[in-house]
Structure formats: structure tokens, C-alpha cells
Scaffold this motif. Structure first.
Motif, short mmCIF file in Angstrom:
data_model
loop_
_atom_site.label_atom_id
_atom_site.label_comp_id
_atom_site.label_asym_id
_atom_site.label_seq_id
_atom_site.Cartn_x
_atom_site.Cartn_y
_atom_site.Cartn_z
N LYS A 195 0.81 -1.22 0.00
CA LYS A 195 0.00 0.00 0.00
C LYS A 195 0.85 1.28 0.00
CE LYS A 195 -4.37 -1.52 1.73
NZ LYS A 195 -5.32 -1.48 2.83
N ARG A 196 2.18 1.07 -0.01
CA ARG A 196 3.02 2.27 0.06
C ARG A 196 2.87 3.11 -1.21
NH1 ARG A 196 7.14 0.52 -3.18
NH2 ARG A 196 7.37 -1.74 -3.17
N ALA A 197 3.41 4.33 -1.14
CA ALA A 197 3.31 5.22 -2.29
C ALA A 197 4.06 4.62 -3.46
CB ALA A 197 3.90 6.57 -1.91
N GLN A 198 3.38 4.40 -4.52
CA GLN A 198 4.05 3.96 -5.74
C GLN A 198 3.17 4.30 -6.93
OE1 GLN A 198 4.67 -0.26 -5.83
NE2 GLN A 198 2.77 -0.73 -4.77
N LYS A 199 3.77 4.19 -8.09
CA LYS A 199 3.01 4.53 -9.30
C LYS A 199 2.44 3.26 -9.90
CE LYS A 199 4.24 7.60 -12.43
NZ LYS A 199 5.05 8.42 -13.35
N ILE A 200 1.13 3.25 -10.06
CA ILE A 200 0.47 2.08 -10.63
C ILE A 200 -0.31 2.53 -11.86
CG2 ILE A 200 -1.25 0.26 -10.20
CD1 ILE A 200 -0.67 0.54 -7.24
N VAL A 201 -0.18 1.77 -12.94
CA VAL A 201 -1.01 2.10 -14.09
C VAL A 201 -1.94 0.91 -14.38
CG1 VAL A 201 0.76 1.37 -15.78
CG2 VAL A 201 -1.08 2.91 -16.49
N LEU A 202 -3.21 1.23 -14.56
CA LEU A 202 -4.18 0.21 -14.98
C LEU A 202 -4.36 0.37 -16.49
CD1 LEU A 202 -7.00 0.34 -12.28
CD2 LEU A 202 -4.66 -0.46 -12.08
N ILE A 203 -4.40 -0.78 -17.17
CA ILE A 203 -4.43 -0.72 -18.64
C ILE A 203 -5.61 -1.55 -19.17
CG2 ILE A 203 -3.17 -1.33 -20.74
CD1 ILE A 203 -0.57 -0.98 -19.00
N GLY A 207 -5.53 1.13 -23.38
CA GLY A 207 -4.96 -0.10 -23.94
C GLY A 207 -5.21 -0.28 -25.42
N THR A 208 -5.86 0.66 -26.06
CA THR A 208 -6.10 0.49 -27.50
C THR A 208 -4.80 0.67 -28.29
OG1 THR A 208 -6.81 2.78 -27.51
CG2 THR A 208 -8.55 1.12 -27.54
N ASN A 209 -3.85 1.37 -27.70
CA ASN A 209 -2.58 1.58 -28.38
C ASN A 209 -1.46 0.91 -27.55
OD1 ASN A 209 -0.10 2.56 -29.21
ND2 ASN A 209 -0.87 4.64 -29.62
N PRO A 210 -0.99 -0.27 -27.98
CA PRO A 210 0.00 -1.01 -27.20
C PRO A 210 1.26 -0.18 -26.89
CG PRO A 210 -0.86 -2.42 -28.93
CD PRO A 210 -1.42 -1.05 -29.16
N ALA A 211 1.68 0.64 -27.83
CA ALA A 211 2.91 1.42 -27.60
C ALA A 211 2.69 2.43 -26.47
CB ALA A 211 3.32 2.13 -28.90
N ALA A 212 1.52 3.10 -26.49
CA ALA A 212 1.22 4.07 -25.44
C ALA A 212 1.09 3.37 -24.09
CB ALA A 212 -0.08 4.81 -25.78
N ALA A 213 0.48 2.18 -24.12
CA ALA A 213 0.32 1.42 -22.87
C ALA A 213 1.69 1.01 -22.33
CB ALA A 213 -0.54 0.18 -23.11
N ALA A 214 2.57 0.59 -23.25
CA ALA A 214 3.91 0.17 -22.83
C ALA A 214 4.67 1.35 -22.23
CB ALA A 214 4.67 -0.42 -24.02
N ALA A 215 4.51 2.52 -22.84
CA ALA A 215 5.20 3.71 -22.32
C ALA A 215 4.70 4.03 -20.91
CB ALA A 215 4.97 4.89 -23.26
N ALA A 216 3.39 3.94 -20.71
CA ALA A 216 2.82 4.22 -19.38
C ALA A 216 3.31 3.17 -18.38
CB ALA A 216 1.30 4.22 -19.46
N ALA A 217 3.41 1.93 -18.82
CA ALA A 217 3.87 0.85 -17.93
C ALA A 217 5.31 1.08 -17.53
CB ALA A 217 3.71 -0.50 -18.62
N LYS A 218 6.10 1.53 -18.48
CA LYS A 218 7.53 1.76 -18.22
C LYS A 218 7.73 2.84 -17.15
CE LYS A 218 11.73 1.96 -20.82
NZ LYS A 218 12.20 0.95 -21.69
N ALA A 219 6.85 3.82 -17.18
CA ALA A 219 6.97 4.94 -16.23
C ALA A 219 6.39 4.58 -14.85
CB ALA A 219 6.25 6.16 -16.80
#
Ligand code: BGC
Length: 750
Positions: A388-396, A461-473
Motif C-alpha cells: 500500500k506504500r506510495a508507488q506509481k500504478i497504471v491500470l491498462i 490499452g487500445t494503443n499497445p505502444a502508449a500502454a507500454a510507455a505508461a507501464a515503463k513509467a
């Protein structure tokens, strides 16, 4: 004196009180004699018989066929535009039957009732994954209470068709691939529904195992195999659940439509199982008058969907011609009324107008099922539960910002809270009545509420590249992958649709801490399984699915669901890699005349060559390993077993200590499998779902269900004498301990 006076007064008042009581009792007795059907001390069938004797021929003929409200030309004032309506006989207290679908809550999609909402349970497969009859009962009881408050009194709930094919469009409505598990849970659902004094329906009797060509396919299977698989599930559901009604299916079984199949409806259901309630048809599944009535069909449902009202004027004509006897008509009505009385409906009529519903309590019931039915499939390196600590989570993907997916068709519930996403279909067999619908239960909101210090974002998630970029961050990526399934269609393939495999690959490549949440109608292929550390099977998680998922992901509640269905590694492991399709439409549509089939296609066979080796038994027979076996599921808690002791004799089984070696509460689901002396593939013979406190050790006994130890031989069940191998296991492929026990006496089971 005072005392004597007082005594006299008391005596007088008692005496005065006695007279009306005695009179009332006498009146009641006289009334009971005059109207014996009201006498609650008599058996339901006897009361039903008395009612039949009091009914006119016209009243009887009217009670054996029902209307499909959306297509009723002049709807009666009290008709709800739901699945079915059969007018009652008020002078005798015979209720109007007001029918609603309810596999996953009180359905309301087909009729699109304005503003009407209901509580949506998770998919049947999620209920099955709980392995918990008490939760199945609770779900049924909730749906039944809601139905009664909405003035319904017959629920078309209780689907128990075994999952023979992973791509079957209705798997999500059913209870998995094992007859003991599915039958036991269906019985619990039925008892839950009927605890509200309304009728529940076990369906679709039988072998309606694929949706492709469901109205014309001829399911073919040998009798022993049928008895030991699909019919066993129905037998358990019917005998243990005692539903008011059973619904015959669309398809043919070994040459005859199930709704005019004497073997099914009379030999098996009546003569052998002694079922006292009534058989209603599926909607549009009747093809004859004389054959159907004499084979054992009691009521034609949704008459506007059949080619004719077979149980209307043609029925009276057939009686006049001597082709259907008066006695047969009486039997049909008696069975309907037996269901009406045995469910408690006759003595507890449903309210005339809608009553308030405690939607908050009902949503909690739906959430409890979801939490217990979500299955943790993979959790490498303990990536879950999330911290539950502070971290960045992206839902895709998967519309996880607003909701969770639900399955389509007659079971569809438009749930409390509304529909944040609704996508109409443009093609396919289900296009006329199903649409892709999400419940308003946002995983994004639920995760934000549980982890207020985390930074939680969403990309579609319609754009895999954009999703991957968000996941990377991000520190963690959670991909919500969806597969929509619906009644009337099978999945075109077991692969995730819409390029989602590529999406998962792209995200996993960008961030090794990627979790896949699957909202699917059943198993899907997972070509990316080795590239993601965690996978959660959420099924269709119902109207509180977002909240349930968040609690599982954060370990607020342990993951305790277990698969009620095997997940294949590849489609070539399956008995049939895809649905068997009907041959091309015959140019001469009349060649199909009499079938009532709306497709105009000719009947076609589907040979169930795997016989009784359904699901995990098929893998065992072939010696192949599925990706995830039946019964499988991980927990965050560490559960171990020790000191397993097997016994044979009259009650074969195992006693074992379950150890929760962790500091969290959990539920263990130890399973007992049996291999019969003839060496045929293993069968689930029993299980327990045990709630364990942190660090708790508990000793449990699992006894093998005798119905699984027998084989159908000749004309009866025989439990052979000999050596049985019992296996205590965590799933169909992972044994904890094995023992050989001897059963000395062979036995013929009833
Ligand atoms: C389905 C049944 C359902 C009925 C009434 C049919 O299409 O197969 O399961 O109960 O419709 O809606």
C-alpha cells in the motif's frame, strides 16, 4: 370468596374464549375438507391432485402454456415484460406464474425495462470457483429475495450443463466441468432461491453443451457416459435441490429433441429419479404437441417463440382425437402445481406490487461471492499482494476506469449503479438480444480507495505502444484483459480478442512487474504466461467486481478461489478445438419443416466421443498437462497438509490435518479424487472449503460421495468391489497423499 370469584371469572372467560377457538378450528377443518388443497399437512402432490380435480378442462389447458411478454400482442395489466407469464386461476388460489431469468441475479436485459435494476452476481463459474455450497445458497437466496420483491415467482436459475468445451458461449452461466461440484452447487442455488417460497428451475436438460446451432444440433453420446457425466450433475441438482421445475433444452439428444425425449423426460427424470415437479420447455424449444406431451413435457414456455402454440388449440384437438389422454393433461397440471406447492409459493403468494429491496445488503452478497471466487493463477516472486506504500500504478485496458465486464444473453443483469459501457453488436447470432455490458464497479476507484498514497492512473490499452510507455513509467502495471461471451454464440477462438495478447506482450516487455487480470467467460490461451509474473482470473466478477478485485490484489482478503474448469495450454489438447458447425443452409428450407428451427438449417450431429471423460478426466485419459488444472488456485497464505489417513469400507475417505502456516486468515480447499478399480480416469469424490484463522490447524474428514464411486452398467448403478485409489490433492493434477483402500462388497445403488 374472592378467589372462588376470580376462578369463576377466569373459568368463564376461558370458556368464552374456547367457543370461538373451537369454532374456528372446526371451520378450518371443514374448509380443509372442502378445499383439501389448502391443507398444509398433506403432501404437495396430493394437494396438487385435489386442485386438478377442482379445475375445469379450460383452466387446465390454459395452465400448460405460457406467454413471452415482449411478444404478447395484448399484454394483461399485471404482466411484467420479462421472460414468461402464465395466467393463474384466482378462484382456486392458483398463482399467475411470473417468470424471470436469474442465473446471475434477476435478469432485465432482454426486455430492457426502463429504469429497472437488479443486483448482479458474478458469473456462475465464479460461484463454482468458491467450491462453497453456502455461498451458492446465499447467491440464490439473494436473487430469490429480489425476485419476490419484484413480484416474480418462477426463476429460470440453476443452469448445470457441464463445461465440455472451453469456448462454449454460456460456460460463464454454468458451474464448471465436474458433475459432483456442479450438481452440488446447483442444488444449493436452487435451495437458496426456493428459501423465498418461489420456484427455481434446473436447466438446460440436457447436453446443451455448445451454442453454435443449439436449436438444431443432435448431441450424441452413449448412455453410460451420459449417466456418469451430464446426467449425474442434473441428478444431484434435482435430487438434492428439489427444484419446482426443470427446463428441457433446445438441442436434440441421441436423435430426439430434449423437449420431446421420452428417455430423458420420463424414463430418467420420472421413473428413476422420481422427480415430482414440472418440466417446462426452453423458449422456442417445442416442436410437437402429441410427441412432446406424451414424452413428458408439462408446459410450453414462451409460446410466441415457437412455430405454433403446440399446447394451445392443437393440444385440445389432439385430446379430442384421443391422441393425448385426459389423464395425461391431469398429470401435467398436477406436476406444475406440485412445483407451485412444494416450493411454498401456493401458501405464500408473491406480493401484488413491487416491494423495497435492500440493495446494499445484496451488493455485499455479490461481493462475497466474487472475493471467494476470484482465482490467483500465478504469483511469481510474491509480486502480489500489492503493497500500500506510495508507488506509481497504471491500470491498462478493459474499461477498468469505469467498470467490469459481464456476460451476455438472457441472464444479463443491468445492475444497480447503471451501465457505464454498453456496446451493441452488429453481427452474430446474439446480435438481436445481447450487447456488451459493463457493471458500474470501477477497479480504478476501488484501488485508489484502498491505496490512497499510491499514484494510480489509467490508459485504455487500445494503443499497445502508449500502454507500454505508461507501464515503463510506473512501478506496477495491471492489464485488464477481457473476453466477452454470450448466450447464442460460442467464442470464435480461445485467444483473447482485439489484439490483447500483443498488448500484454508490449506491456510485459516494458515493465517486468506486470499483472494480468482476466475478465473472461472461461479459459483463454496465455501465450505470454512466462513473461508476466502474476495472473488473476476474475471471470465476470459481478456488480461489486471492482471492489472485490482490489481487495484481492491488496491482500485485504486472501485469494481462495479454485478453478472449476481446466485451462488448456493449447487447443490441440481439447476434445474439439472449435465448435462443431451446422452444414450449409439447405436451399429447400421446407426440408426442415416441423423443426420450428428459426435458422432454416438442417439438423447436424455433435458426437461427444470423450464420453464421461469431461475436463480434467480428458487430460488424465490422454496423459496431457493443462496450463492450469481443475481445482487449482494459489493463496497468499501458506497451507500445508499432514497425517493423511485413508479409510475404505462403507464410507471411504480421508482424514487430514490442514495447517495454515501463515499470519493471515484464509480458506483451504482440499480435494479428494478417486480412481475406480477398473482404472478409469480419476473423479472428484469430495472436497471441503475450510475457513482457517491465522496459524490455525484443523483436522477434517472428506468422505467420498457414493454417486461418484459407481458406474452405470446395463441398466443400473453398480459400485464394484475392489481396490480404490484415493488421492488427497490440491487440484486434479497435484496430489498431496495417495492411499489404496479396499471396498469388499459390490453394491447396486438406487
Ligand atoms: C435460454 C434460457 C432462458 C430462456 C428465457 C432461452 O433463450 O436458453 O436459459 O431461461 O431463454 O429467457
Amino acid at each position: 370468596m374472592t378467589t372462588r370469584f376470580a376462578k369463576a371469572v377466569i373459568g368463564l372467560s376461558l370458556c368464552l374464549g374456547c367457543a370461538p377457538v373451537a369454532l374456528m378450528a372446526r371451520d378450518a377443518a371443514v374448509a380443509r375438507k372442502a378445499e383439501p388443497w389448502r391443507d398444509r399437512t398433506r403432501p404437495a402432490a396430493e394437494r396438487a391432485d385435489a386442485l386438478v380435480k377442482a379445475m375445469t378442462r379450460e383452466e387446465k389447458l390454459a395452465y400448460i402454456h405460457g406467454l413471452f411478454p415482449p411478444r404478447t400482442a395484448t399484454p394483461p395489466a399485471d404482466m411484467i415484460p420479462s421472460a414468461g407469464y402464465v395466467p393463474g386461476v384466482p378462484r382456486l388460489g392458483i398463482p399467475t406464474l411470473r417468470e424471470s431469468d436469474a442465473s446471475l441475479g434477476v435478469a432485465n436485459q432482454v426486455e430492457q425495462r426502463k429504469g429497472d435494476v437488479a443486483t448482479a452476481l458474478p458469473a456462475g463459474l465464479a460461484t463454482a470457483a468458491t467450491f462453497d455450497p453456502a455461498l451458492a445458497f446465499a447467491g440464490g437466496a439473494m436473487a430469490g429475495a429480489e425476485a419476490r420483491a419484484k413480484t416474480f415467482n418462477v426463476l429460470l436459475a440453476g443452469g448445470v450443463n457441464l463445461t465440455r468445451d472451453a469456448w462454449n458461449g454460456r460456460n460463464f452461466e454454468y458451474l464448471g466441468e465436474d458433475p459432483l461440484l456442479a450438481g452440488t452447487l446447483a442444488a444449493a442455488v436452487v435451495r437458496g432461491v426456493e428459501s423465498n417460497h418461489i420456484i427455481s428451475t434446473v436447466k438446460h436438460f440436457a447436453l446443451n453443451s455448445q451454442e453454435t446451432g443449439r436449436t438444431i444440433l443432435d448431441a450424441r453420446i452413449g448412455e453410460p457416459a451420459l449417466r456418469e457425466s451430464d446426467l449425474l450433475a442434473f441428478e444431484i441438482a434435482v435430487k438434492d435441490g428439489r427444484p419446482g421445475s426443470v427446463m428441457c433444452a433446445y438441442n436434440k439428444l441421441n436423435g430426439d429433441y430434449t423437449c420431446e425425449n421420452e428417455f430423458l423426460l420420463t424414463k430418467v427424470l420420472r421413473d428413476e429419479w422420481r422427480y415430482p415437479g414440472f418440466v417446462m420447455s426452453d423458449w422456442g424449444a417445442v416442436h410437437s404437441t402429441v410427441k412432446a406431451a406424451n414424452a413428458g413435457l408439462d408446459q410450453q414456455s414462451g409460446q410466441e417463440l415457437d412455430k405454433e402454440i403446440y399446447f394451445g388449440a392443437p393440444f385440445a384437438a389432439a385430446m379430442a382425437d384421443g391422441k393425448i389422454s385426459e389423464a395425461r393433461l391431469d398429470t401435467m397440471v398436477r406436476r406444475i402445481l406440485t412445483g407451485v406447492i412444494s416450493s411454498g409459493l401456493y401458501d405464500n403468494p408473491t406480493p401484488a406490487t413491487a416491494q423495497p429491496i435492500d440493495y446494499v445488503a445484496h451488493a455485499d452478497a455479490a461481493q462475497r461471492v466474487a472475493e471467494a471466487g476470484i482465482v490467483l493463477l500465478k504469483n511469481q516472486g510474491g509480486i502480489l499482494p500489492l503493497a500500500k506504500r506510495a508507488q506509481k500504478i497504471v491500470l491498462i485496458g478493459g474499461h477498468a476506469d469505469v467498470g467490469v465486464l459481464s456476460g451476455g444473453g438472457s441472464s444479463q443483469v443491468r445492475s444497480v449503479g447503471g451501465v457505464p459501457v454498453e456496446i451493441p453488436l452488429t453481427s452474430g447470432a446474439a446480435a438481436s438480444f445481447a450487447r456488451i455490458t459493463y457493471h458500474n464497479s470501477s477497479p480504478l476507484k476501488a484501488i485508489r480507495a484502498l491505496a490512497p498514497n499510491a499514484e494510480v492512473s489509467f490508459v485504455d490499452g487500445t494503443n499497445p505502444a502508449a500502454a507500454a510507455a505508461a507501464a515503463k513509467a510506473a512501478d506496477i502495471a495491471i492489464i485488464f484483459a477481457t473476453q466477452w461471451q454470450t448466450e447464442a454464440q460460442d467464442a470464435p477462438s480461445l485467444s483473447l480478442p482485439d489484439n490483447q495478447d500483443a498488448l500484454i506482450d508490449a506491456v510485459a516487455a516494458a515493465n517486468p512487474r506486470s499483472v494480468v487480470v482476466l475478465e473472461t467467460g472461461g479459459p483463454v490461451l496465455m501465450p505470454w504466461i512466462d513473461r508476466v509474473p502474476a495472473v488473476v482470473q476474475a471471470w465476470y466478477p459481478g456488480q461489486r467486481g471492482g471492489e472485490a478485485l482490489a481487495r484481492i490484489l491488496y491482500g485485504e482478503v486472501d485469494a481462495t478461489g479454485r478453478l472449476p474448469i481446466s485451462f488448456p495450454r493449447t487447443t490441440d489438447q481439447l476434445p474439439r478445438p472449435r465448435p462443431v458447425s451446422p452444414p450449409e443452409a439447405k436451399s429447400d428450407a421446407a426440408s426442415n419443416a416441423g423443426s420450428g428451427d428459426p435458422t432454416g438449417l438442417a439438423a447436424f450431429p455433435v458426437d461427444y466421443q470423450e464420453g464421461a471423460d469431461v475436463g480434467y478426466r480428458w487430460y488424465a485419459a490422454k496423459g496431457s498437462q493443462p496450463l492450469f488444472p481443475f481445482g487449482y488456485g494459489l493463496s497468499y497464505a501458506t497451507i500445508t497438509y499432514r497425517n493423511a489417513r485413508f479409510v475404505g469400507g462403507a464410507k471411504p475417505g480421508v482424514t487430514v490435518e490442514i495447517v495454515n502456516a501463515s499470519d493471515r486468515a484464509t480458506a483451504a480447499v482440499p480435494q479428494l479424487y478417486v480412481t475406480l478399480p477398473d482404472g478409469s480416469p480419476l473423479r472428484l469424490a469430495g472436497w471441503r472449503r475450510e475457513q482457517l484463522k491465522p496459524r490455525e490447524t484443523r483436522t477434517v474428514t472428506i468422505t467420498a460421495d457414493p454417486r461418484v464411486l459407481a458406474r452405470w452398467q446395463g441398466n443400473s448403478w453398480q459400485r464394484p468391489a475392489g481396490i480404490y485409489q484415493l488421492t488427497l490433492a490440491t487440484d486434479a493434477a497435484h496430489a498431496v497423499a495417495t492411499g489404496k483402500v479396499s471396498i469388499a462388497k459390490s453394491l447396486a445403488l438406487p
